[in-house]
Design an enzyme around this catalytic site. Structure first.
Site, PDB file in Angstrom:
ATOM      1  N   TYR A 109     -52.692   8.753  -6.706  1.00 20.25           N
ATOM      2  CA  TYR A 109     -52.029   7.611  -7.341  1.00 20.25           C
ATOM      3  C   TYR A 109     -52.383   6.360  -6.567  1.00 20.25           C
ATOM      4  O   TYR A 109     -52.325   6.347  -5.333  1.00 20.25           O
ATOM      5  CB  TYR A 109     -50.509   7.831  -7.333  1.00 20.25           C
ATOM      6  CG  TYR A 109     -49.717   6.686  -7.923  1.00 20.25           C
ATOM      7  CD1 TYR A 109     -49.802   6.372  -9.281  1.00 20.25           C
ATOM      8  CD2 TYR A 109     -48.859   5.918  -7.128  1.00 20.25           C
ATOM      9  CE1 TYR A 109     -49.067   5.331  -9.821  1.00 20.25           C
ATOM     10  CE2 TYR A 109     -48.113   4.883  -7.664  1.00 20.25           C
ATOM     11  CZ  TYR A 109     -48.219   4.592  -9.014  1.00 20.25           C
ATOM     12  OH  TYR A 109     -47.489   3.562  -9.554  1.00 20.25           O
ATOM     13  N   ASP A 119     -57.533   4.377   0.174  1.00 18.59           N
ATOM     14  CA  ASP A 119     -56.190   3.862  -0.107  1.00 18.59           C
ATOM     15  C   ASP A 119     -55.213   4.451   0.909  1.00 18.59           C
ATOM     16  O   ASP A 119     -54.907   5.643   0.879  1.00 18.59           O
ATOM     17  CB  ASP A 119     -55.814   4.243  -1.541  1.00 18.59           C
ATOM     18  CG  ASP A 119     -54.443   3.714  -1.951  1.00 18.59           C
ATOM     19  OD1 ASP A 119     -53.735   3.146  -1.089  1.00 18.59           O
ATOM     20  OD2 ASP A 119     -54.083   3.868  -3.135  1.00 18.59           O
ATOM     21  N   LYS A 151     -46.316  -0.565   1.725  1.00 17.85           N
ATOM     22  CA  LYS A 151     -45.176   0.174   2.273  1.00 17.85           C
ATOM     23  C   LYS A 151     -44.845  -0.230   3.717  1.00 17.85           C
ATOM     24  O   LYS A 151     -44.179  -1.234   3.929  1.00 17.85           O
ATOM     25  CB  LYS A 151     -45.408   1.673   2.128  1.00 17.85           C
ATOM     26  CG  LYS A 151     -45.570   2.065   0.629  1.00 17.85           C
ATOM     27  CD  LYS A 151     -45.563   3.545   0.409  1.00 17.85           C
ATOM     28  CE  LYS A 151     -45.929   3.919  -1.021  1.00 17.85           C
ATOM     29  NZ  LYS A 151     -44.838   4.051  -1.939  1.00 17.85           N
TER      30      LYS A 151
HETATM   31  C1  LIG Z   1     -51.464   5.683  -2.275  1.00 16.78           C
HETATM   32  C2  LIG Z   1     -50.760   4.619  -3.051  1.00 16.78           C
HETATM   33  N1  LIG Z   1     -51.463   3.573  -3.525  1.00 16.78           N
HETATM   34  C3  LIG Z   1     -50.880   2.582  -4.218  1.00 16.78           C
HETATM   35  C4  LIG Z   1     -49.526   2.611  -4.487  1.00 16.78           C
HETATM   36  C5  LIG Z   1     -48.880   1.511  -5.259  1.00 16.78           C
HETATM   37  O1  LIG Z   1     -48.041   0.761  -4.433  1.00 16.78           O
HETATM   38  P1  LIG Z   1     -46.855  -0.108  -5.062  1.00 16.78           P
HETATM   39  O2  LIG Z   1     -45.841   0.847  -5.580  1.00 16.78           O
HETATM   40  O3  LIG Z   1     -46.372  -0.923  -3.903  1.00 16.78           O
HETATM   41  O4  LIG Z   1     -47.451  -0.951  -6.122  1.00 16.78           O
HETATM   42  C6  LIG Z   1     -48.758   3.677  -4.024  1.00 16.78           C
HETATM   43  C7  LIG Z   1     -47.314   3.760  -4.307  1.00 16.78           C
HETATM   44  O5  LIG Z   1     -46.659   4.738  -4.157  1.00 16.78           O
HETATM   45  C8  LIG Z   1     -49.384   4.703  -3.276  1.00 16.78           C
HETATM   46  O6  LIG Z   1     -48.694   5.742  -2.799  1.00 16.78           O
END
Ligand SMILES: Cc1ncc(COP(=O)(O)O)c(C=O)c1O
Length: 443
Positions: A152, A251, A281
């Site tokens: 994700y 990511d 985060k």
């Molecule tokens: C690996 C990863 N990338 C991107 C995101 C997206 O972040 P946000 O919820 O702050 O938009 C998340 C959110 O859980 C994530 O776990």
């Protein structure tokens, strides 16, 4: 004289708030997983939190294993973080002009994560991956992006196909509203499948702008990147991308500054480098912050110096950078040691309780991050993650909740610990486990 309390309306309960929320907010929540859709029931409304504990609108207290889905790694209302935010707030909430905290946060991140020479701050992880993708396409002059099923990356149109997290929780194939043209430029492969990636690059290497991957998947549950012949999967991705003139976007929104002091890169970042990395985060300490970064030469393509437009009214907000900096300041080696130890204690206790109740399960981890799958065999792919017994998890979840332990309300999520999960807090979780394990077994 009348008693002042006589006229006071009682505070609304969680059930009342959810009822009201559902009429003015879609499904009553501002992010899907919060709705308890996959585990059933309705969510408690949280009115305050301190350390590892949450308090809901009904006066109930819970040990929190969600940690706002990652940011609260020093626990809730950490005094240093709160004080930093309070001090920043007293000096003005937003300037729309450069401010010192942005420099300090960028310096801290670039000092911790070697491949990142420059970063841009944004307001969420979604914004970070969206911007990194645009930059990768501009840098390569190519359109296609390769992602892995179960990873994700936020709700970016191009990256929603076969995503984990809420998309996994609700068994959505992707999302309505994503155009065919967008979907056409996204190729989804099974996580860990080197042969499929090699084959894809052999056929379409010249069209591929970037591979994007979670540095360690944690949105289908935690799946450590697999080694093969002494080469880690991330390194293999970097080598495959680079051989074809494509980029690797790693990511670390979830794993960054959580799996270890340098994130997942601190665990397997030997001998290879991603071109771009994304964060979120933890670097916001609970306020809305994301970031993407990489080599200075690539980041130099961003406006105003370069042709890639990217901007944000509130990006680099002084409260957000203050919270992020105070959080990273609190994350020294001893903090990671404490979280790692708490994770070890909990992993054994969960496994012991589920084994005693005869519940098939497997605990997987990378660094201080772990999750529990309700199936016998290890999980390496999204298909394997989806084959777990989510009903058993639902029963387990509710039995924990009723005993005052708030797990993530989905079988596809990591369990988030903090430095505030001290031994007495862990004892509360461990005490609740046998009953929850028995509930999971009663299918
Ligand atoms: C690996 C990863 N990338 C991107 C995101 C997206 O972040 P946000 O919820 O702050 O938009 C998340 C959110 O859980 C994530 O776990």
């Amino acid at each position: 004289m009348t008693d002042a309390t006589e006229h006071r309306t009682p505070a609304p309960t969680s059930a009342e708030l959810f009822e009201r929320a559902r009429s003015v907010i879609p499904s009553g929540v501002n992010s899907p997983v919060r709705a308890f859709g996959s585990v059933g029931g309705t969510p408690p409304f949280i009115v305050s939190a301190e350390g590892a504990l949450l308090r809901d609108a009904d006066g109930r207290e819970y040990v929190d294993m969600v940690g706002s889905w990652g940011p609260m790694i020093l626990g809730h209302a950490n005094p240093q973080v709160v004080e930093a935010v309070r001090e920043a707030a007293g000096k003005g909430l937003s300037f729309g002009a450069p401010q010192p905290g942005e420099v300090l946060l960028a310096e801290e991140v670039t000092a911790r994560v070697r491949p990142v020479e420059q970063i841009r701050l944004v307001n969420s992880g979604t914004e970070a991956t969206m911007s990194a993708l645009r930059l990768a396409r501009a840098a390569t002059g190519r359109d296609v992006v390769v992602k892995f099923a179960g990873c994700y990356h936020g709700h970016v149109d191009a990256l929603l196909a076969e995503a984990g997290s809420g998309v996994a929780t609700f068994a959505l194939p992707g999302s309505a509203g994503v155009t065919a043209a967008t979907a056409k430029d996204t190729v989804v492969l099974p996580y860990g499948d080197r042969a499929a990636l090699t084959e894809l690059f052999a056929q379409r290497g010249g069209e591929i702008a970037a591979i994007i991957t979670e540095a360690a998947p944690a949105n289908m549950g935690v799946v450590p990147p697999p080694e093969q012949d002494g080469t880690g999967f991330n390194r293999f991705l970097a080598e495959t991308a680079h051989a074809a003139g494509a980029l690797l976007i790693s990511d670390e929104v979830l794993t960054g500054f959580r799996a270890s002091r340098e994130g997942q890169y601190g665990i397997d970042g030997e001998g290879w480098e991603p071109d771009l990395m994304t964060f979120g985060k933890v670097i916001g300490g609970g306020l809305p912050v994301g970031a993407f970064g990489g080599r200075a030469e690539l980041m130099g393509l961003l406006a105003p110096a370069g042709p890639v437009y990217q901007a944000g009214t509130l990006s680099g907000n002084p409260l957000a950078t203050a919270a992020g900096l105070a959080t990273l300041d609190g994350l020294d080696e001893s903090a990671y040691h404490a979280i790692g130890r708490a994770a070890d204690v909990l992993k054994s206790a969960v496994s012991e309780a589920l084994t005693a109740a005869g519940v098939p399960h497997v605990v997987q981890s990378t660094g201080t991050l772990f999750s529990v799958f309700f199936r016998e065999a290890p999980v390496r792919t999204y298909d394997e993650a989806k084959s777990q017994d989510t009903d058993a998890f639902g029963r387990f979840f509710h039995a924990m909740l009723s005993q005052g332990v708030h797990l993530p309300p989905s079988a596809f999520e990591a369990w988030f610990l903090s430095t505030a999960h001290t031994d007495d807090v862990l004892d509360r979780i461990i005490t609740a486990l046998p009953q929850a394990a028995r509930a999971a077994a009663q299918g």
